[in-house]
Design an enzyme around this catalytic site. Structure first.
Site, PDB file in Angstrom:
ATOM      1  N   GLY A 263      -4.944   5.061   4.686  1.00 11.02           N
ATOM      2  CA  GLY A 263      -4.325   4.287   5.752  1.00 11.02           C
ATOM      3  C   GLY A 263      -5.313   3.669   6.719  1.00 11.02           C
ATOM      4  N   PRO A 264      -6.298   4.453   7.231  1.00 14.71           N
ATOM      5  CA  PRO A 264      -7.249   3.877   8.194  1.00 14.71           C
ATOM      6  C   PRO A 264      -8.084   2.739   7.614  1.00 14.71           C
ATOM      7  CG  PRO A 264      -7.271   6.268   8.316  1.00 14.71           C
ATOM      8  CD  PRO A 264      -6.464   5.905   7.101  1.00 14.71           C
ATOM      9  N   GLY A 265      -8.218   2.679   6.294  1.00 12.54           N
ATOM     10  CA  GLY A 265      -8.970   1.601   5.673  1.00 12.54           C
ATOM     11  C   GLY A 265      -8.067   0.493   5.177  1.00 12.54           C
ATOM     12  N   VAL A 266      -7.382   0.753   4.067  1.00 12.34           N
ATOM     13  CA  VAL A 266      -6.550  -0.263   3.427  1.00 12.34           C
ATOM     14  C   VAL A 266      -5.347  -0.615   4.299  1.00 12.34           C
ATOM     15  CG1 VAL A 266      -5.113  -0.759   1.414  1.00 12.34           C
ATOM     16  CG2 VAL A 266      -7.300   0.391   1.122  1.00 12.34           C
ATOM     17  N   GLY A 267      -4.691   0.381   4.863  1.00  8.98           N
ATOM     18  CA  GLY A 267      -3.523   0.108   5.694  1.00  8.98           C
ATOM     19  C   GLY A 267      -3.860  -0.758   6.897  1.00  8.98           C
TER      20      GLY A 267
ATOM     21  N   GLU B  65       9.892   1.723  10.589  1.00  3.81           N
ATOM     22  CA  GLU B  65      10.897   2.766  10.362  1.00  3.81           C
ATOM     23  C   GLU B  65      10.154   4.085  10.462  1.00  3.81           C
ATOM     24  OE1 GLU B  65      12.663   5.704   9.075  1.00  3.81           O
ATOM     25  OE2 GLU B  65      12.486   4.858   7.063  1.00  3.81           O
TER      26      GLU B  65
ATOM     27  N   GLU C 251       9.881  16.322  15.286  1.00  2.35           N
ATOM     28  CA  GLU C 251      10.129  16.195  13.846  1.00  2.35           C
ATOM     29  C   GLU C 251       9.172  17.106  13.091  1.00  2.35           C
ATOM     30  OE1 GLU C 251      11.061  12.608  10.820  1.00  2.35           O
ATOM     31  OE2 GLU C 251       9.109  12.475  11.798  1.00  2.35           O
TER      32      GLU C 251
ATOM     33  N   LYS D 166       0.852  -1.183   0.000  1.00  2.00           N
ATOM     34  CA  LYS D 166       0.000   0.000   0.000  1.00  2.00           C
ATOM     35  C   LYS D 166       0.892   1.238   0.000  1.00  2.00           C
ATOM     36  CE  LYS D 166      -1.720   2.825   2.900  1.00  2.00           C
ATOM     37  NZ  LYS D 166      -1.798   4.046   2.032  1.00  2.00           N
TER      38      LYS D 166
ATOM     39  N   CYS E  86      13.414  11.630   6.723  1.00  2.00           N
ATOM     40  CA  CYS E  86      13.409  11.201   8.127  1.00  2.00           C
ATOM     41  C   CYS E  86      14.803  11.259   8.737  1.00  2.00           C
ATOM     42  CB  CYS E  86      12.819   9.800   8.257  1.00  2.00           C
ATOM     43  SG  CYS E  86      13.644   8.546   7.256  1.00  2.00           S
TER      44      CYS E  86
ATOM     45  N   GLY F 213      -5.083   3.209  -1.375  1.00  3.02           N
ATOM     46  CA  GLY F 213      -6.203   3.622  -0.542  1.00  3.02           C
ATOM     47  C   GLY F 213      -5.738   4.315   0.716  1.00  3.02           C
TER      48      GLY F 213
END
Length: 485
Positions: free
Chosen positions: A216-220, A258, A392, A183, A292, A214
């Site tokens: 994150g809250p759904g597909v992830g 990570e 960050e 994803k 990062c 898609g």
């Protein structure tokens, strides 16, 4: 991708209405609308991409599970050859990828060719070399220690280095014998589609790579919470990583995370100050600070703050922000309106904290409205407890902190929730290495040493769990069993 005018800044990118499952382009199930991907340089819609459903994620996981069963019996020579073919096919699409990522993320085109394409190629070819040397079995006493694929790799990747982060996970998965459900980030998903085309051309077996786009809250979360996923490999914010780990924990699924960073560049009193400061500024602002590992804290001898301030200001004057496809661009826009708002909010925090601004870059006259442009800013003599020195930001903001000797510098560097990267500068390399060993961070460069894509990559503390790249990255996707004889 096609040019629509003589101006290279105006290009058309095709919509992506399909997802890639089991070696085929298919329509997602359900009634999800296409999601817009914006052009960082103009703020306009660059393309639209499909949204997968929960059912699509399940189909992808099952395809990857069957592919893992087949691919796990492949030889290391076959795995290495496939990685090399995949790298060759990506290289053949280098210009398309570099331009696409430049527009999605804001990376200047020259830098996009070097980092957004060149680095993934080095990573994949590094995996090919490392897997040839991988020992899948060894004898310890009366035990045969056997390494076997962990299973399906659920790869959830970020937007700042989209193809590189995919290569770091997919390459290790192929080397370890695992199928992958990928994803990509919604902000910059387009290189994942180009990758899938390259995988087809390279002869990647069906199901070994599946791409489901898609939210994150759904597909992830569907990937992270799937019972048939062997490991969730996530790169992104610490907040999102904590959520992924919590969802995966319900099934006791292994995670590799990570996450964020607030890396320090320590400049010792005997360092070549001009070289160290210039290099540290460039490192901090690489990809407009959307990195990062960026050295966003410069820790310098307090007695030389005035000199440092002058050097920083002079270097920043050479780095105007402009359109990512403009000739000679060194800094581009941020990737999204949301990221621009985040950085601007931190600039307000700096004003509220009374931080001393010593340099602010410029934004070129772009000739049009829109785009997510923020001028780089540097603050000097910043208290180590300042929010800008601790949190960050993920944008072109540099803080300079004075130190009163190396012990103090090390204490400042370690005064962070994060531990991802950093740098040490000293005329005495042996001394620099000794200093580096005292810093709790996953990777650190001595006097500007170059990045090694075959060395382990990952962090301490809130910077994550596990390691990517090279032999260590492959081993992250292997399980170990002992057979007593």
């Amino acid at each position: 991708m096609t040019a629509t005018t003589e101006d290279a800044r105006e290009i058309t990118v095709d919509d992506r209405a399909h997802i890639y499952l089991d070696g085929k382009w298919v329509e997602p199930t359900g009634e999800q609308d296409l999601v817009a991907v914006t052009n960082s340089g103009s703020g306009e819609v660059l393309a639209k991409v499909a949204q997968a459903s929960m059912a699509d994620v399940d189909r992808a996981v099952q395809a990857a599970r069957l592919a893992t069963e087949r691919w796990s019996s492949s030889s290391v020579a076959e795995r290495a050859a496939l990685l090399e073919r995949l790298a060759d096919e990506i290289e053949a699409r280098a210009d398309e990828i570099a331009c696409t990522v430049a527009l999605e993320v804001g990376t200047p085109l020259r830098m996009s060719r070097l980092l957004q394409v060149g680095l993934p190629l080095s990573v994949l070819r590094g995996y090919a070399a490392d897997v040839r040397e991988l020992e899948l079995e060894q004898t310890i006493g009366n035990s045969l220690v056997h390494r076997t694929p962990v299973g399906v790799v659920g790869a959830i990747t970020p937007w700042n280095y989209p193809l590189h982060q995919i290569a770091a996970k997919l390459g290790a998965a192929i080397a370890a014998g695992c199928g992958t459900v990928l994803k990509p980030a919604n902000v910059a998903p387009l290189s994942a589609f180009i990758l899938a085309e390259a995988a087809d051309a390279a002869g990647v077996p069906a199901g070994l790579l599946n791409v489901v786009t898609g939210e994150g809250p759904g597909v992830g979360e569907a990937i992270a919470g799937h019972r048939d996923v062997g490991i969730v490999s996530f790169t992104g914010s610490t907040r999102a990583g904590a959520r992924v780990a919590a969802v995966a924990a319900a099934n006791i699924t292994k995670v590799a995370l990570e996450l964020g960073g607030k890396s320090a560049s320590i400049i010792a009193e005997d360092a070549d100050l001009t070289t160290a400061v210039k290099a540290s500024v460039r490192h901090a602002f690489t990809n407009s600070g959307q990195t990062c590992t960026a050295w966003t804290r410069m820790i310098v001898p307090r007695s030389r703050l005035v000199e440092v301030d002058e050097l920083v200001a002079a270097e920043m004057a050479k780095m105007p922000v402009t359109h990512p496809l403009a000739e000679g661009a060194r800094l581009g826009p941020l990737a999204s309106a949301a990221q621009k708002r985040t950085v601007e909010d931190y600039l307000e925090v700096a004003r509220a904290e009374g931080l001393r601004e010593i340099a602010r870059g410029s934004v070129d006259d772009l000739g049009h409205e829109g785009g997510y442009y923020v001028a780089p800013v540097a603050y000097s003599d910043v208290p180590r407890g300042s929010r800008l020195a601790q949190e960050e930001i993920f944008g072109p903001v540099l803080v300079i902190v004075g130190h009163d000797g190396i012990d103090d510098a090390v204490a400042i560097a370690n005064d962070s929730d994060y531990g991802l990267a950093g740098g040490v500068w000293s005329a005495d390399e042996e001394r620099a290495v000794a200093i580096a060993k005292r810093i709790r961070t996953g990777q650190i460069d001595i006097n500007g040493a170059r990045f090694n894509p075959r060395a382990p990559f990952g962090g301490f503390g809130r910077s994550g769990i596990g390691r990517e790249l090279g032999r260590f990255g492959i081993e992250e996707f292997l399980e170990v069993s002992a057979i007593q004889q």
